[in-house]
Design an enzyme around this catalytic site. Sequence first.
Site, short mmCIF file in Angstrom:
data_model
loop_
_atom_site.label_atom_id
_atom_site.label_comp_id
_atom_site.label_asym_id
_atom_site.label_seq_id
_atom_site.Cartn_x
_atom_site.Cartn_y
_atom_site.Cartn_z
N ASN A 143 0.82 -1.22 0.00
CA ASN A 143 0.00 0.00 0.00
C ASN A 143 0.85 1.27 0.00
O ASN A 143 0.57 2.21 -0.72
CB ASN A 143 -0.91 0.01 1.23
CG ASN A 143 -2.03 -1.02 1.09
OD1 ASN A 143 -2.49 -1.29 -0.02
ND2 ASN A 143 -2.45 -1.60 2.20
N ALA B 58 4.32 9.48 10.22
CA ALA B 58 4.11 9.54 8.75
C ALA B 58 4.80 10.77 8.19
O ALA B 58 5.97 11.01 8.49
CB ALA B 58 2.61 9.50 8.43
N LYS C 138 9.26 3.81 17.15
CA LYS C 138 9.28 5.25 16.84
C LYS C 138 9.94 6.04 17.97
O LYS C 138 10.73 6.96 17.73
CB LYS C 138 7.85 5.74 16.60
CG LYS C 138 7.23 5.14 15.32
CD LYS C 138 5.73 5.37 15.27
CE LYS C 138 5.14 4.88 13.95
NZ LYS C 138 3.65 4.88 13.98
#
Lengths: 333, 333
Positions: free
Chosen positions: B13, B153, B223
Amino acid sequence: MREVKLSLFGFGNVGRAVARVLLSKEAFFRERYRLKFRVVSVADTSGVVWLPEGMDLREVLAVKETFGKLSSWTNDYEVYSLTPKEAVREIDADIIVDVTNDKNAHEWHLAALRDGRGIVTSNKPPLAFHYADLVGEAEKRDLPYLFEATVMAGTPIITLLREGILADSIEGMEAVLNATTTFILSQMEMGQDFERALKTAQRLGIAERDPSGDVLGIDAGYKATILHCLAFHPITFDDIAVKGIAEATSGEVRRARERGRTIRLVAAVERGKVVVEPREVPLGSPLAVESHENAAVIRTDLLGELVIKGAGAGLKETASGVVSDIIKAALKV
Amino acid sequence: MREVKLSLFGFGNVGRAVARVLLSKEAFFRERYRLKFRVVSVADTSGVVWLPEGMDLREVLAVKETFGKLSSWTNDYEVYSLTPKEAVREIDADIIVDVTNDKNAHEWHLAALRDGRGIVTSNKPPLAFHYADLVGEAEKRDLPYLFEATVMAGTPIITLLREGILADSIEGMEAVLNATTTFILSQMEMGQDFERALKTAQRLGIAERDPSGDVLGIDAGYKATILHCLAFHPITFDDIAVKGIAEATSGEVRRARERGRTIRLVAAVERGKVVVEPREVPLGSPLAVESHENAAVIRTDLLGELVIKGAGAGLKETASGVVSDIIKAALKV
């Protein structure tokens, strides 16, 4: 270890805050970036202290704070009478740091760029009126021309727009860019009228003696102009619409509050259209800032909404932006 | 106009979203940055389509979307069976783009750097386990190694930390870095129990079939590890403390709400100490995010508190970070 020669113009509150950061974090900059700064000149409106081998900022700070002006310094260093334009040409520096309020500084910025010097500035009018010339000249010569502290002090909205979202097309921005008006509007929410709120701000040193730059929206307008230049294309302050908060009544301000909203001086930036005016924003909105906070909401095609919020005023907060740019420029020159 | 050769690894994706942004904004990148991208290879787990003169991404997308895998493509292009390590060495590319989930990708990242190629990655484990090696190798060779999309993101927290606040010393950060857990906790606030909320998230495609990476806090932990490496010094995921949301009960979640607070999976990052765990945050806090928003509060010596908030998940939002890095790397290589 790289040694980088700095020439500092402006030694008011911001200039001295920059000097203090350069002093107190010397070891940090040396260790983290392998950079050592040699300040070869410091100028205020009274004169230019110039020492090619570099000066002790502790001494310069002490003189300024004791006598109020650099020209009173008659002992160790020479104090020269040079215009900034003469100074940037004569003094051998890698980076010119402009923390003055000189409205005509674009002239000596251009002269410095033509002599191959990088520039770091917190001074807004040069960019608000001559963005295309200045940034164009710097790009042509591949020299740093950095101005993080012109908008939102050290809160890095300029870096974010210039280096952070390169794939996105910006659709628009709304931002609160002036802390003095936020303070005055907050006081009015608590029942003071505009005149009294302004006097309170002046007494606390938040508003200047001549408050027109803040309350008429000029300061926010300069900043919004710079944001438009970055996000879209170069314009000047003359192209934008600005309305300050001087006409706001405490009744309006209080009634907004009763509706769960708050009036803030909002800069709305779209392609070819910049408006600065008091607007009602919901209390839950990122724009409902308090105190010396600034905030910007950036809308883009890929990311949707992006918010950056942080200090928009303050001495060490502004020095943060100036010195971050000095480091970035030093790593480049 | 500079033409830059890209080699794309991963065509799920995210990889396809990157391809779509490269296609749809081709004119924008050309005009704004004078950059033209030539994609010389695209790889999924079935094989590598490799065409040195560059391929039409429309065709590659059509094949992948029709047949589900690149190896089904038997017409115009050759499909090679190469491991990523073989591919990065054999294929002549300026920038390697890793949008896979390959946990061992550090091996071929290092190989690519040693061959002089820049790297852009959204793949977290290489950084969460091998930050020092990878960033060290890239710095030694002065090559771009960019990873904006690994955290929040395309919301540019990496750029902000790496390039935006160079003068500040970071004291700590708190952040909400995982959108799937926010969705599940929001559902629990509305009365669902954990299992049912998880099933809803899976049905909507927000949680994966194997949801452990999200609900056990591993994704947020990766993260947070990366943020620590940037703000302080390199560590690995093994050095941090992680507790997911699997033990949260809907009772706890609802009671927090009744007290004007909300439970979010919070990453707290201080020098040498990273903790990821469910924490109560006040509803007015920047960390009380909803939906696919992520937020980080960064505390520094000069700026005080700085907030960045924006999309932390989503396909075009992730592609935003990947392509921003591709542009940045392309301007450098």
